[in-house]
Design an enzyme around this catalytic site. Structure first.
Site, PDB file in Angstrom:
ATOM      1  N   ARG A   1      39.917  37.538  37.472  1.00 51.99           N
ATOM      2  CA  ARG A   1      39.808  36.980  38.820  1.00 51.99           C
ATOM      3  C   ARG A   1      39.338  38.061  39.797  1.00 51.99           C
ATOM      4  O   ARG A   1      39.691  39.230  39.664  1.00 51.99           O
ATOM      5  CB  ARG A   1      41.155  36.423  39.288  1.00 51.99           C
ATOM      6  CG  ARG A   1      41.032  35.675  40.625  1.00 51.99           C
ATOM      7  CD  ARG A   1      42.377  35.278  41.192  1.00 51.99           C
ATOM      8  NE  ARG A   1      42.212  34.668  42.517  1.00 51.99           N
ATOM      9  CZ  ARG A   1      43.185  34.516  43.399  1.00 51.99           C
ATOM     10  NH1 ARG A   1      44.408  34.925  43.107  1.00 51.99           N
ATOM     11  NH2 ARG A   1      42.949  33.968  44.566  1.00 51.99           N
ATOM     12  N   HIS A   2      38.576  37.636  40.785  1.00 52.51           N
ATOM     13  CA  HIS A   2      38.055  38.547  41.800  1.00 52.51           C
ATOM     14  C   HIS A   2      39.171  39.207  42.620  1.00 52.51           C
ATOM     15  O   HIS A   2      40.312  38.730  42.658  1.00 52.51           O
ATOM     16  CB  HIS A   2      37.120  37.797  42.756  1.00 52.51           C
ATOM     17  CG  HIS A   2      37.810  36.697  43.508  1.00 52.51           C
ATOM     18  ND1 HIS A   2      38.612  36.923  44.609  1.00 52.51           N
ATOM     19  CD2 HIS A   2      37.831  35.357  43.313  1.00 52.51           C
ATOM     20  CE1 HIS A   2      39.085  35.780  45.070  1.00 52.51           C
ATOM     21  NE2 HIS A   2      38.635  34.810  44.290  1.00 52.51           N
TER      22      HIS A   2
ATOM     23  N   GLN B   1      40.948  40.671  46.261  1.00 55.26           N
ATOM     24  CA  GLN B   1      41.424  39.970  47.466  1.00 55.26           C
ATOM     25  C   GLN B   1      40.333  39.839  48.523  1.00 55.26           C
ATOM     26  O   GLN B   1      39.503  40.722  48.710  1.00 55.26           O
ATOM     27  CB  GLN B   1      42.609  40.737  48.054  1.00 55.26           C
ATOM     28  CG  GLN B   1      43.178  40.116  49.331  1.00 55.26           C
ATOM     29  CD  GLN B   1      44.337  40.898  49.887  1.00 55.26           C
ATOM     30  OE1 GLN B   1      45.433  40.826  49.355  1.00 55.26           O
ATOM     31  NE2 GLN B   1      44.110  41.671  50.953  1.00 55.26           N
TER      32      GLN B   1
ATOM     33  N   GLU C   1      34.149  28.717  42.062  1.00 55.89           N
ATOM     34  CA  GLU C   1      35.468  28.127  42.261  1.00 55.89           C
ATOM     35  C   GLU C   1      35.361  26.612  42.414  1.00 55.89           C
ATOM     36  O   GLU C   1      34.279  26.055  42.681  1.00 55.89           O
ATOM     37  CB  GLU C   1      36.125  28.757  43.503  1.00 55.89           C
ATOM     38  CG  GLU C   1      37.535  28.263  43.822  1.00 55.89           C
ATOM     39  CD  GLU C   1      38.539  28.484  42.693  1.00 55.89           C
ATOM     40  OE1 GLU C   1      38.390  27.811  41.647  1.00 55.89           O
ATOM     41  OE2 GLU C   1      39.459  29.298  42.867  1.00 55.89           O
TER      42      GLU C   1
ATOM     43  N   HIS D   1      37.125  32.828  39.501  1.00 52.74           N
ATOM     44  CA  HIS D   1      38.080  32.510  40.555  1.00 52.74           C
ATOM     45  C   HIS D   1      39.349  31.917  39.962  1.00 52.74           C
ATOM     46  O   HIS D   1      39.338  31.408  38.832  1.00 52.74           O
ATOM     47  CB  HIS D   1      37.437  31.533  41.538  1.00 52.74           C
ATOM     48  CG  HIS D   1      36.079  31.976  41.991  1.00 52.74           C
ATOM     49  ND1 HIS D   1      35.872  32.682  43.156  1.00 52.74           N
ATOM     50  CD2 HIS D   1      34.851  31.835  41.418  1.00 52.74           C
ATOM     51  CE1 HIS D   1      34.584  32.952  43.287  1.00 52.74           C
ATOM     52  NE2 HIS D   1      33.938  32.443  42.243  1.00 52.74           N
TER      53      HIS D   1
END
Length: 208
Positions: A11-12, A14, A85, A147
């Site tokens: 996941r990417h 913040q 996403e 995402h």
């Protein structure tokens, strides 16, 4: 024992909307300074796994996270829109508290009015993973940068979890990852979920 193909779902880092608890969906929000630092830290760890290929969502927060790993490995990132996403319709840009107030029932069920169904998301992400796997050898490692909701839906699809059991896997934190390994009998098994560090060989069970 010969190692099978693995997929690391990352996941990417913040964004400001993550920090504010805003629903992002496919709105193209960049990493904030914390997210950039998270991506660099995770990339240092993941580069030691010597991945064979990197595929990523083309949204900036995922693309920039993937770029941090590409700089350390010398690999070229292939961007795939199917890794975007979940489309959030009218929820995008709203705080979680605002969504809960306006759509209380839908908030609990996570069914977005005018949004994308999670089964559809899972299918497109799984298809993108399969395309990415064409770029790795039989014992290779593919890194998929995407995402939170999209990755969880894709993992559910790859594991073949029925709809009633798709909440078994918890969410992925920013810049955390999950690892799937191909089984000789076909299909995939989950090795790690929501990890932020590399496992030590001595803590892996005898069934390796």
């Amino acid at each position: 024992m010969t190692r099978m193909r693995r997929v690391l779902c990352w996941r990417h880092g913040q964004t400001s909307w993550n920090a504010e608890k805003r629903f992002q969906g496919q709105t193209d929000i960049p990493l904030d300074s914390t997210g950039q630092a998270q991506a660099e830290h995770a990339a240092r760890l993941l580069a030691t796994l010597e991945p064979d290929a990197i595929v990523a969502s083309d949204l900036r927060r995922a693309a920039d996270t993937a770029a941090a790993l590409a700089r350390r490995t010398g690999l070229t990132v292939e961007h795939d829109k199917a890794l975007r996403e979940r489309f959030g319709g009218p929820w995008e840009g709203l705080l979680n508290t605002e969504i809960q107030q306006r759509w209380p029932e839908e908030y609990v069920s996570r069914r977005i009015p005018g949004g994308e169904e999670m089964t559809v998301v899972g299918e497109r992400v799984a298809e993108a993973v399969q395309r990415g796997l064409d770029r790795v050898p039989a014992d290779g490692l593919l890194v998929v940068v995407s995402h939170g909701a999209a990755l969880r839906a894709g993992i559910n699809r790859l594991l073949g979890l029925p709809a009633a059991h798709q909440e078994v896997l918890g969410p992925l934190g920013n810049c955390s990852w999950s690892v799937l390994e191909e089984m000789r009998s076909g299909g995939w098994r989950l090795l790690e979920h929501n990890a932020g560090s590399l496992p030590e060989e001595r803590v892996l069970g005898d069934d390796r």
